[in-house]
Design a protein around this motif. Structure first.
Motif, PDB file in Angstrom:
ATOM      1  N   ASP A 154      -2.885  14.040   6.973  1.00 54.73           N
ATOM      2  CA  ASP A 154      -4.307  14.391   7.002  1.00 54.73           C
ATOM      3  C   ASP A 154      -4.937  14.339   5.613  1.00 54.73           C
ATOM      4  OD1 ASP A 154      -4.213  14.920   9.796  1.00 54.73           O
ATOM      5  OD2 ASP A 154      -3.298  16.863   9.368  1.00 54.73           O
ATOM      6  N   GLY A 155      -4.316  13.587   4.701  1.00 55.12           N
ATOM      7  CA  GLY A 155      -4.865  13.450   3.362  1.00 55.12           C
ATOM      8  C   GLY A 155      -6.315  12.984   3.397  1.00 55.12           C
ATOM      9  N   ARG A 156      -7.133  13.548   2.528  1.00 60.30           N
ATOM     10  CA  ARG A 156      -8.577  13.276   2.571  1.00 60.30           C
ATOM     11  C   ARG A 156      -8.992  12.059   1.757  1.00 60.30           C
ATOM     12  NH1 ARG A 156     -10.462  19.037   0.576  1.00 60.30           N
ATOM     13  NH2 ARG A 156      -8.617  18.625  -0.709  1.00 60.30           N
ATOM     14  N   SER A 157      -8.114  11.581   0.914  1.00 67.92           N
ATOM     15  CA  SER A 157      -8.460  10.446   0.059  1.00 67.92           C
ATOM     16  C   SER A 157      -8.593   9.164   0.875  1.00 67.92           C
ATOM     17  CB  SER A 157      -7.376  10.248  -1.001  1.00 67.92           C
ATOM     18  OG  SER A 157      -7.608   9.063  -1.739  1.00 67.92           O
ATOM     19  N   PRO A 158      -9.454   8.246   0.446  1.00 69.41           N
ATOM     20  CA  PRO A 158      -9.448   6.919   1.064  1.00 69.41           C
ATOM     21  C   PRO A 158      -8.162   6.156   0.768  1.00 69.41           C
ATOM     22  CG  PRO A 158     -10.889   6.938  -0.856  1.00 69.41           C
ATOM     23  CD  PRO A 158     -10.512   8.360  -0.585  1.00 69.41           C
ATOM     24  N   VAL A 159      -7.458   6.537  -0.294  1.00 71.79           N
ATOM     25  CA  VAL A 159      -6.225   5.855  -0.661  1.00 71.79           C
ATOM     26  C   VAL A 159      -5.129   6.158   0.356  1.00 71.79           C
ATOM     27  CG1 VAL A 159      -4.424   5.645  -2.416  1.00 71.79           C
ATOM     28  CG2 VAL A 159      -6.827   5.844  -3.105  1.00 71.79           C
ATOM     29  N   PHE A 160      -4.443   5.113   0.763  1.00 72.40           N
ATOM     30  CA  PHE A 160      -3.356   5.198   1.741  1.00 72.40           C
ATOM     31  C   PHE A 160      -2.159   4.514   1.083  1.00 72.40           C
ATOM     32  CE2 PHE A 160      -0.814   3.848   5.320  1.00 72.40           C
ATOM     33  CZ  PHE A 160      -1.048   4.744   6.344  1.00 72.40           C
ATOM     34  N   VAL A 161      -1.127   5.295   0.774  1.00 76.39           N
ATOM     35  CA  VAL A 161      -0.002   4.803  -0.019  1.00 76.39           C
ATOM     36  C   VAL A 161       1.152   4.400   0.896  1.00 76.39           C
ATOM     37  CG1 VAL A 161       1.594   5.329  -1.893  1.00 76.39           C
ATOM     38  CG2 VAL A 161      -0.688   6.360  -1.886  1.00 76.39           C
ATOM     39  N   VAL A 162       1.757   3.249   0.592  1.00 74.49           N
ATOM     40  CA  VAL A 162       2.909   2.755   1.346  1.00 74.49           C
ATOM     41  C   VAL A 162       4.037   2.454   0.366  1.00 74.49           C
ATOM     42  CG1 VAL A 162       3.796   0.900   2.817  1.00 74.49           C
ATOM     43  CG2 VAL A 162       1.487   1.784   3.184  1.00 74.49           C
ATOM     44  N   CYS A 163       5.258   2.853   0.734  1.00 74.42           N
ATOM     45  CA  CYS A 163       6.443   2.559  -0.078  1.00 74.42           C
ATOM     46  C   CYS A 163       7.509   1.980   0.845  1.00 74.42           C
ATOM     47  CB  CYS A 163       6.935   3.824  -0.776  1.00 74.42           C
ATOM     48  SG  CYS A 163       8.194   3.527  -2.034  1.00 74.42           S
ATOM     49  N   GLU A 164       7.612   0.663   0.854  1.00 77.39           N
ATOM     50  CA  GLU A 164       8.521  -0.011   1.774  1.00 77.39           C
ATOM     51  C   GLU A 164       9.981   0.086   1.349  1.00 77.39           C
ATOM     52  OE1 GLU A 164       5.845  -1.441   0.234  1.00 77.39           O
ATOM     53  OE2 GLU A 164       5.060  -3.122   1.407  1.00 77.39           O
ATOM     54  N   HIS A 165      10.224   0.215   0.035  1.00 78.80           N
ATOM     55  CA  HIS A 165      11.594   0.191  -0.500  1.00 78.80           C
ATOM     56  C   HIS A 165      11.967   1.526  -1.113  1.00 78.80           C
ATOM     57  CE1 HIS A 165      10.555  -4.340  -1.133  1.00 78.80           C
ATOM     58  NE2 HIS A 165      10.861  -4.076   0.135  1.00 78.80           N
TER      59      HIS A 165
ATOM     60  N   PHE B  13      15.130   3.786   5.195  1.00 80.85           N
ATOM     61  CA  PHE B  13      16.400   3.068   5.106  1.00 80.85           C
ATOM     62  C   PHE B  13      16.285   1.859   4.181  1.00 80.85           C
ATOM     63  CE2 PHE B  13      16.635   5.565   8.927  1.00 80.85           C
ATOM     64  CZ  PHE B  13      17.912   6.106   8.845  1.00 80.85           C
ATOM     65  N   SER B  14      17.427   1.435   3.701  1.00 82.82           N
ATOM     66  CA  SER B  14      17.493   0.393   2.683  1.00 82.82           C
ATOM     67  C   SER B  14      16.918  -0.935   3.151  1.00 82.82           C
ATOM     68  CB  SER B  14      18.945   0.172   2.258  1.00 82.82           C
ATOM     69  OG  SER B  14      19.070  -0.953   1.416  1.00 82.82           O
ATOM     70  N   ARG B  15      16.322  -1.638   2.215  1.00 82.18           N
ATOM     71  CA  ARG B  15      15.812  -2.970   2.525  1.00 82.18           C
ATOM     72  C   ARG B  15      16.927  -3.978   2.779  1.00 82.18           C
ATOM     73  NH1 ARG B  15      13.029  -4.622  -3.109  1.00 82.18           N
ATOM     74  NH2 ARG B  15      14.777  -4.375  -4.531  1.00 82.18           N
ATOM     75  N   LEU B  16      18.166  -3.608   2.497  1.00 80.24           N
ATOM     76  CA  LEU B  16      19.267  -4.511   2.808  1.00 80.24           C
ATOM     77  C   LEU B  16      19.480  -4.645   4.319  1.00 80.24           C
ATOM     78  CD1 LEU B  16      21.904  -3.531   0.107  1.00 80.24           C
ATOM     79  CD2 LEU B  16      20.430  -5.549   0.148  1.00 80.24           C
ATOM     80  N   ILE B  17      19.148  -3.605   5.061  1.00 84.40           N
ATOM     81  CA  ILE B  17      19.217  -3.675   6.518  1.00 84.40           C
ATOM     82  C   ILE B  17      18.002  -4.414   7.055  1.00 84.40           C
ATOM     83  CG2 ILE B  17      19.138  -2.293   8.641  1.00 84.40           C
ATOM     84  CD1 ILE B  17      21.860  -2.362   7.359  1.00 84.40           C
ATOM     85  N   TYR B  18      16.820  -4.050   6.552  1.00 80.28           N
ATOM     86  CA  TYR B  18      15.598  -4.800   6.850  1.00 80.28           C
ATOM     87  C   TYR B  18      14.587  -4.516   5.747  1.00 80.28           C
ATOM     88  CZ  TYR B  18      12.047  -7.406   9.174  1.00 80.28           C
ATOM     89  OH  TYR B  18      11.126  -8.383   9.454  1.00 80.28           O
ATOM     90  N   ASP B  19      14.075  -5.554   5.122  1.00 75.42           N
ATOM     91  CA  ASP B  19      13.048  -5.417   4.092  1.00 75.42           C
ATOM     92  C   ASP B  19      11.686  -5.428   4.768  1.00 75.42           C
ATOM     93  OD1 ASP B  19      11.144  -5.733   2.097  1.00 75.42           O
ATOM     94  OD2 ASP B  19      12.410  -7.037   0.880  1.00 75.42           O
ATOM     95  N   CYS B  20      11.064  -4.262   4.844  1.00 79.27           N
ATOM     96  CA  CYS B  20       9.822  -4.128   5.595  1.00 79.27           C
ATOM     97  C   CYS B  20       8.617  -4.762   4.912  1.00 79.27           C
ATOM     98  CB  CYS B  20       9.553  -2.657   5.898  1.00 79.27           C
ATOM     99  SG  CYS B  20      10.569  -2.049   7.256  1.00 79.27           S
ATOM    100  N   ASN B  21       8.800  -5.359   3.752  1.00 81.00           N
ATOM    101  CA  ASN B  21       7.737  -6.154   3.143  1.00 81.00           C
ATOM    102  C   ASN B  21       7.947  -7.643   3.409  1.00 81.00           C
ATOM    103  OD1 ASN B  21       5.313  -6.401   1.698  1.00 81.00           O
ATOM    104  ND2 ASN B  21       6.377  -6.748  -0.238  1.00 81.00           N
ATOM    105  N   ARG B  22       8.722  -7.954   4.433  1.00 80.61           N
ATOM    106  CA  ARG B  22       8.952  -9.337   4.853  1.00 80.61           C
ATOM    107  C   ARG B  22       8.801  -9.428   6.368  1.00 80.61           C
ATOM    108  NH1 ARG B  22       9.242  -9.260   0.035  1.00 80.61           N
ATOM    109  NH2 ARG B  22      10.500 -10.556  -1.371  1.00 80.61           N
ATOM    110  N   PRO B  23       8.213 -10.506   6.874  1.00 86.19           N
ATOM    111  CA  PRO B  23       8.122 -10.685   8.329  1.00 86.19           C
ATOM    112  C   PRO B  23       9.473 -11.070   8.901  1.00 86.19           C
ATOM    113  CG  PRO B  23       7.258 -12.614   7.201  1.00 86.19           C
ATOM    114  CD  PRO B  23       7.576 -11.611   6.123  1.00 86.19           C
ATOM    115  N   PRO B  24       9.677 -10.918  10.200  1.00 85.77           N
ATOM    116  CA  PRO B  24      10.988 -11.173  10.798  1.00 85.77           C
ATOM    117  C   PRO B  24      11.511 -12.583  10.577  1.00 85.77           C
ATOM    118  CG  PRO B  24       9.621  -9.918  12.306  1.00 85.77           C
ATOM    119  CD  PRO B  24       8.727 -10.308  11.163  1.00 85.77           C
ATOM    120  N   GLU B  25      10.631 -13.556  10.472  1.00 84.61           N
ATOM    121  CA  GLU B  25      11.090 -14.934  10.301  1.00 84.61           C
ATOM    122  C   GLU B  25      11.522 -15.259   8.871  1.00 84.61           C
ATOM    123  OE1 GLU B  25       6.546 -14.976   9.844  1.00 84.61           O
ATOM    124  OE2 GLU B  25       8.048 -13.978  11.108  1.00 84.61           O
TER     125      GLU B  25
END
Length: 255
Positions: free
Chosen positions: A22-33, A82-94
């Protein structure tokens, strides 16, 4: 490997962590790794402890910076558990980099020759829930009239394939440079770190997937921040970096 079994056990819980929903800032932070944690079913993927603590498994210091931004700005934070070695969420499945067989100097034995079924299982367990959660939160914000500015946080190694990197802070963007331009201008006014555009990576390296998927596709201002990890090795240096980045973001959005 592991076809027909769950990637994550019930005890391991969700792959997604959300802080300050419920953060009020317009900023939305993502950390994939954010994490080097491996699901228990995969053991150590055939890697040493040294490899699993290195940059190939996660972005050291990135989650601390992301949390610092979240606290300073009152911003929602979404991170992958979980580690990006299992799946790197900054990459598409292909993408071959989604489940890499080789990362920098390390071969990943547990990722070698993955079947289609195994790749699909990891995608369902890690990639889809992670990005679905981001999408849902962004839609909820829009429904209540709260704007969203997408900021993703990463770290990088000071030496890559034997070559030192002089850049200390990278401000990355894809086709939408609005926020990146303003942050670079703000950094030039307060040059605490050597800051460069689209370094040490850029769109050509395939690193802007999250920006394109949730930012550009939805018409949201967005930026990816890369911090050299030798500059954020402890709480003090992480706090300094988080404060500096918070200042750049505030200045940029005020402008």
């Amino acid at each position: 490997m592991l076809v027909g079994v769950d990637v994550l056990s019930k005890a391991e819980g969700s792959c997604v962590a959300v802080e300050r929903p419920d953060g009020r800032s317009p900023v939305f932070v993502v950390c994939e790794h954010a994490s080097n944690l491996l699901p228990s079913r995969y053991g150590n993927l055939g890697l040493s402890d040294e490899a699993l603590s290195s940059h190939i498994a996660w972005d050291p210091g990135a989650l601390a910076i992301a949390r610092g931004l979240s606290a300073s700005l009152d911003a929602t934070l979404v991170s992958q558990r979980f580690s990006r070695l299992i799946y790197d969420c900054n990459r598409p499945p292909e993408s071959p980099g989604a489940m890499p067989e080789l990362s920098e100097i390390y071969e990943i034995p547990g990722n070698r020759g993955l079947s289609t079924a195994e790749r699909e299982a990891r995608t369902r367990a890690l990639y889809i829930p992670f990005h679905d959660r981001i999408e849902t939160l962004v839609k909820e914000r829009a429904a209540r009239g709260q704007p969203t500015v997408l900021v993703t946080i990463h770290s990088f190694t000071p030496v890559y394939n034997g070559k030192p990197r002089a850049v200390e802070l990278g401000i990355l963007h894809d086709e939408d440079a609005w926020l990146a331009d303003r942050m670079l201008a703000a950094a030039a006014e307060a040059p605490l770190y050597r800051t460069e555009r689209n370094e040490p990576y850029g769109p050509k390296d395939g690193v802007t997937h999250t920006l394109k998927l949730h930012g550009i596709a939805n018409g949201l201002y967005n930026v990816m921040i890369e911090v050299r990890n030798d500059l954020i090795v402890d709480e003090v240096s992480q706090g300094v970096m988080a404060d500096y980045l918070s200042g750049l973001i505030r200045t940029s959005l005020d402008a």
